[in-house]
Design an enzyme around this catalytic site. Structure first.
Site, short mmCIF file in Angstrom:
data_model
loop_
_atom_site.label_atom_id
_atom_site.label_comp_id
_atom_site.label_asym_id
_atom_site.label_seq_id
_atom_site.Cartn_x
_atom_site.Cartn_y
_atom_site.Cartn_z
N ASP A 1 2.85 -5.58 -1.52
CA ASP A 1 2.61 -6.22 -0.23
C ASP A 1 1.50 -5.51 0.52
OD1 ASP A 1 5.36 -8.04 0.46
OD2 ASP A 1 5.55 -6.47 -1.05
N ASP B 1 0.81 -0.66 -5.17
CA ASP B 1 1.75 -1.25 -4.24
C ASP B 1 1.52 -2.76 -4.30
OD1 ASP B 1 3.55 -1.39 -1.93
OD2 ASP B 1 1.74 -1.89 -0.80
N ASP C 1 -1.49 0.76 0.78
CA ASP C 1 -2.04 0.33 2.07
C ASP C 1 -1.31 0.94 3.26
OD1 ASP C 1 -0.33 -2.55 3.27
OD2 ASP C 1 0.37 -1.23 1.69
#
Length: 223
Positions: A9, A7, A169
């Protein structure tokens, strides 16, 4: 080939400062002033533009879905204009990427940021060429947590989608990996790090220095 898909961001980079600045530019256009705080609202920022617009409008008691729809493209344009003023890569991230590449893994990115903006940011940070694939929110007809973008990122990196690990995250990343039937590693150093253990990923990552060994344990060596 085995692959490691990241991922963007909140995983590879802390992009929250620039995202919040773009959202606040929208709120100022609305006559509301700055509705989001760079420290308090990091977690919301890393969940995307619509989440930020929704939160700010709710605080102003002005929430309407149509207003979110109206200002979302304005937010994206504001973000594109100042995409890397505050953004920083997390410590050790690119060193871990280099080690994975040296070990023979395919490495790519699967993000819910629009592909154009993800590419612009990676180019600006000087790391786009380190990733063999980039699949954004609008690359395909579906986006995470649908598993197909993750599978496509693995394929474009030259790998087998069934032999990959997703580093992320959020619950979105956990659910994407689960839907694809592959392991996930969730980072604990982002603003929502304390919540990651409750999502029961296959591994938690406190420090990027530990990632190559974790990947080897989860999907084996690629040599």
């Amino acid at each position: 080939m085995r692959t490691v898909i990241f991922d963007l961001d909140g995983t590879l980079a802390d992009t929250s400062g620039d995202l919040i600045a773009a959202a606040n530019a929208c709120f100022r256009q609305m006559g509301l002033g700055d509705m989001l705080d760079a420290d308090r609202d990091q977690g919301t920022a890393l969940r995307g533009g619509r989440r930020m617009l929704t939160l700010g409008l709710q605080r102003a008691e002005r929430f309407e879905p149509s207003v979110v729809d109206q200002y979302y493209p304005i937010l994206l344009e504001a973000y594109a204009q100042q995409i890397d003023r505050h953004t920083v890569l997390y410590p050790g991230a690119m060193e871990a990427v280099a080690q994975l590449c040296a070990a023979g893994y395919g490495v790519g990115i699967c993000t819910n940021k629009p592909e154009r903006l993800a590419d612009q940011l990676l180019q600006s940070l000087g790391v786009r060429d380190k990733f063999a694939s980039l699949v954004g929110a609008d690359t395909l007809a579906v986006h995470k947590p649908d598993p197909e973008p993750l599978r496509e990122a693995a394929r474009r990196a030259g790998g087998d989608p069934a032999r990959t690990v997703l580093v992320g995250d959020s619950d979105t990343d956990r659910n994407t990996a689960r839907a694809a039937g592959v392991p996930s590693v969730l980072v604990t150093f982002g603003p929502s790090g304390d919540d990651m253990a409750a999502l029961q990923p296959e591994a938690l990552l406190d420090d990027y220095a530990d990632l190559p060994a974790l990947v080897g344990q989860l999907i084996g060596a690629n040599s």
